[in-house]
Design a protein around this motif. Sequence first.
Motif, PDB file in Angstrom:
ATOM      1  N   MET A  46       4.056  13.828 -24.893  1.00 37.67           N
ATOM      2  CA  MET A  46       4.413  12.442 -25.169  1.00 37.67           C
ATOM      3  C   MET A  46       3.407  11.508 -24.492  1.00 37.67           C
ATOM      4  N   PRO A  47       3.244  10.287 -25.040  1.00 38.84           N
ATOM      5  CA  PRO A  47       2.342   9.322 -24.411  1.00 38.84           C
ATOM      6  C   PRO A  47       2.735   9.067 -22.953  1.00 38.84           C
ATOM      7  N   THR A  48       1.725   8.926 -22.113  1.00 38.92           N
ATOM      8  CA  THR A  48       1.955   8.771 -20.676  1.00 38.92           C
ATOM      9  C   THR A  48       1.031   7.707 -20.104  1.00 38.92           C
ATOM     10  N   VAL A  49       1.585   6.884 -19.216  1.00 42.48           N
ATOM     11  CA  VAL A  49       0.783   5.904 -18.476  1.00 42.48           C
ATOM     12  C   VAL A  49       1.004   6.184 -16.993  1.00 42.48           C
ATOM     13  N   GLU A  50      -0.061   6.485 -16.288  1.00 41.62           N
ATOM     14  CA  GLU A  50       0.077   6.822 -14.881  1.00 41.62           C
ATOM     15  C   GLU A  50      -1.153   6.371 -14.100  1.00 41.62           C
ATOM     16  N   ALA A  51      -1.008   6.347 -12.784  1.00 41.63           N
ATOM     17  CA  ALA A  51      -2.131   6.024 -11.908  1.00 41.63           C
ATOM     18  C   ALA A  51      -2.887   7.298 -11.578  1.00 41.63           C
ATOM     19  N   ASN A  52      -4.132   7.158 -11.187  1.00 40.06           N
ATOM     20  CA  ASN A  52      -4.898   8.305 -10.721  1.00 40.06           C
ATOM     21  C   ASN A  52      -4.523   8.535  -9.255  1.00 40.06           C
ATOM     22  N   ASP A  53      -3.413   9.230  -9.069  1.00 44.80           N
ATOM     23  CA  ASP A  53      -2.873   9.426  -7.720  1.00 44.80           C
ATOM     24  C   ASP A  53      -3.768  10.299  -6.856  1.00 44.80           C
ATOM     25  N   TYR A  54      -4.378  11.293  -7.459  1.00 45.28           N
ATOM     26  CA  TYR A  54      -5.299  12.160  -6.723  1.00 45.28           C
ATOM     27  C   TYR A  54      -6.457  11.327  -6.162  1.00 45.28           C
ATOM     28  N   GLU A  55      -7.053  10.513  -7.015  1.00 43.07           N
ATOM     29  CA  GLU A  55      -8.152   9.646  -6.605  1.00 43.07           C
ATOM     30  C   GLU A  55      -7.707   8.696  -5.492  1.00 43.07           C
ATOM     31  N   GLY A  56      -6.499   8.146  -5.633  1.00 34.52           N
ATOM     32  CA  GLY A  56      -5.982   7.235  -4.623  1.00 34.52           C
ATOM     33  C   GLY A  56      -5.828   7.903  -3.269  1.00 34.52           C
ATOM     34  N   GLY A  57      -5.300   9.137  -3.261  1.00 32.84           N
ATOM     35  CA  GLY A  57      -5.155   9.882  -2.013  1.00 32.84           C
ATOM     36  C   GLY A  57      -6.500  10.188  -1.378  1.00 32.84           C
ATOM     37  N   TYR A  58      -7.462  10.554  -2.219  1.00 34.57           N
ATOM     38  CA  TYR A  58      -8.807  10.862  -1.723  1.00 34.57           C
ATOM     39  C   TYR A  58      -9.438   9.614  -1.099  1.00 34.57           C
ATOM     40  N   GLN A  59      -9.350   8.497  -1.806  1.00 32.09           N
ATOM     41  CA  GLN A  59      -9.973   7.260  -1.331  1.00 32.09           C
ATOM     42  C   GLN A  59      -9.347   6.763  -0.031  1.00 32.09           C
ATOM     43  N   ALA A  60      -8.033   6.934   0.094  1.00 33.49           N
ATOM     44  CA  ALA A  60      -7.350   6.503   1.320  1.00 33.49           C
ATOM     45  C   ALA A  60      -7.880   7.259   2.527  1.00 33.49           C
ATOM     46  N   VAL A  61      -8.008   8.575   2.392  1.00 30.28           N
ATOM     47  CA  VAL A  61      -8.495   9.397   3.502  1.00 30.28           C
ATOM     48  C   VAL A  61      -9.981   9.128   3.760  1.00 30.28           C
ATOM     49  N   GLU A  62     -10.746   8.985   2.701  1.00 26.55           N
ATOM     50  CA  GLU A  62     -12.172   8.681   2.862  1.00 26.55           C
ATOM     51  C   GLU A  62     -12.372   7.374   3.630  1.00 26.55           C
ATOM     52  N   HIS A  63     -11.541   6.394   3.326  1.00 26.60           N
ATOM     53  CA  HIS A  63     -11.604   5.115   4.041  1.00 26.60           C
ATOM     54  C   HIS A  63     -11.357   5.327   5.532  1.00 26.60           C
ATOM     55  N   LEU A  64     -10.353   6.140   5.876  1.00 24.48           N
ATOM     56  CA  LEU A  64     -10.031   6.394   7.278  1.00 24.48           C
ATOM     57  C   LEU A  64     -11.148   7.173   7.973  1.00 24.48           C
ATOM     58  N   VAL A  65     -11.748   8.112   7.258  1.00 20.10           N
ATOM     59  CA  VAL A  65     -12.877   8.873   7.812  1.00 20.10           C
ATOM     60  C   VAL A  65     -14.023   7.926   8.154  1.00 20.10           C
ATOM     61  N   LYS A  66     -14.318   7.012   7.242  1.00 19.67           N
ATOM     62  CA  LYS A  66     -15.426   6.074   7.457  1.00 19.67           C
ATOM     63  C   LYS A  66     -15.114   5.062   8.550  1.00 19.67           C
ATOM     64  N   ARG A  67     -13.832   4.945   8.908  1.00 14.67           N
ATOM     65  CA  ARG A  67     -13.441   4.090  10.029  1.00 14.67           C
ATOM     66  C   ARG A  67     -13.484   4.860  11.349  1.00 14.67           C
ATOM     67  N   GLY A  68     -13.936   6.105  11.274  1.00  6.53           N
ATOM     68  CA  GLY A  68     -14.110   6.904  12.488  1.00  6.53           C
ATOM     69  C   GLY A  68     -12.894   7.694  12.922  1.00  6.53           C
ATOM     70  N   ARG A  69     -11.877   7.766  12.073  1.00  9.28           N
ATOM     71  CA  ARG A  69     -10.677   8.523  12.423  1.00  9.28           C
ATOM     72  C   ARG A  69     -10.918  10.022  12.230  1.00  9.28           C
ATOM     73  N   ARG A  70     -10.340  10.840  13.113  1.00  4.33           N
ATOM     74  CA  ARG A  70     -10.610  12.277  13.102  1.00  4.33           C
ATOM     75  C   ARG A  70      -9.357  13.134  12.894  1.00  4.33           C
ATOM     76  N   ARG A  71      -8.209  12.620  13.238  1.00  2.76           N
ATOM     77  CA  ARG A  71      -6.960  13.391  13.098  1.00  2.76           C
ATOM     78  C   ARG A  71      -6.029  12.616  12.154  1.00  2.76           C
ATOM     79  N   ILE A  72      -6.174  12.905  10.882  1.00  3.75           N
ATOM     80  CA  ILE A  72      -5.495  12.105   9.849  1.00  3.75           C
ATOM     81  C   ILE A  72      -4.253  12.839   9.345  1.00  3.75           C
ATOM     82  N   ALA A  73      -3.109  12.218   9.529  1.00  4.51           N
ATOM     83  CA  ALA A  73      -1.829  12.799   9.109  1.00  4.51           C
ATOM     84  C   ALA A  73      -1.410  12.243   7.747  1.00  4.51           C
ATOM     85  N   HIS A  74      -0.450  12.925   7.143  1.00  8.69           N
ATOM     86  CA  HIS A  74       0.056  12.471   5.834  1.00  8.69           C
ATOM     87  C   HIS A  74       1.581  12.517   5.826  1.00  8.69           C
ATOM     88  N   LEU A  75       2.185  11.377   5.529  1.00  8.79           N
ATOM     89  CA  LEU A  75       3.628  11.272   5.339  1.00  8.79           C
ATOM     90  C   LEU A  75       3.837  11.183   3.829  1.00  8.79           C
TER      91      LEU A  75
END
Length: 335
Positions: free
Chosen positions: A156-185
Amino acid sequence: MPVTIKDIANQLKISPSTVSRALNDHPNISDETKALVSAKAKEMKYQTNFIAAGLRTKKSNSIGILVPHITSSFFSTAIDGIQKVVSEHGYFTIICQSNENYHDEVDQLRSLLSCKVEGIILSISSDTKDYEHLETLTAYDTPFVFFDRAAPGFDMPTVEANDYEGGYQAVEHLVKRGRRRIAHLGGPKELGISQRRYQGYLAALKAYNYPINEDYVIFTNPEVSHEKEIEEMFKDKKNMPDALFTFSDELAVEAILKLKKMGLTVPREVSVVGFGDSNLCEIIEPNLTSVTHEPKIMGEAAAELLFKVIQKRHIPKHEKNLKFDSRVVIRDSSR
């Protein structure tokens, strides 16, 4: 008293049936008469009686919307976009929520069908594992579109966000901010969008050669508090995470409030990134960095896609499953 077709007919000195046919774009009515009737109807602030029109045409002119939570900023914003398009098509909406409960979802879907809605925009609950009620929709050729959350095995037709990309970008942003121990809730473990955001989180850690610590990952139930889990994750000041990426803005706000209670400062000791870019981001202090995917535009796209299904128009393969890009909106919680 509301203006009626008879009132318009009396003003123009033509028959009510001519007014009715003109308003419904009947081919036997001249363009001149249609324009005249339309102008007078607008002048008199005439509003179509959708119920009466439905009884005459066997159409309800209604679209059903079924989401987990109407109060969610993401879904309320998406509904705003849906209603905009639905109104432009001369339809109205009937909005229901499942409260993340399978049985409520089945009951609400049954209610929408009893109202003879002409199509449904549906986001399944985190509790839904049995899809027999959705198979009923396909068996009876009821037009519907999955929004944000889709059930597996349905073409069926589906409209969704690229959640995988969003998760990747969030962590990449934190890495570039110098964070080293990144948790996920995370969200509910069985929910597709929760898994995709988690997989993006894992992929980013691997891409930057960060170790994956299972103690830094918690999957949650959106219906309950998670203060104890957050406290457990951050109780050891020497080994605690220095960043947290959450499944939703609501979880991020809950985490920030708990971290403050524990005497930890955001973002100096712990950076936090949410998901959804909701109104909460500007309310919480510090303002919350969050992943956005434009829910209003997604809602508009879902409604347009549903009308194509209702009208039995051909939908090219690349338009049948729409995936919206994500991006990180940076605010004080991760600077």
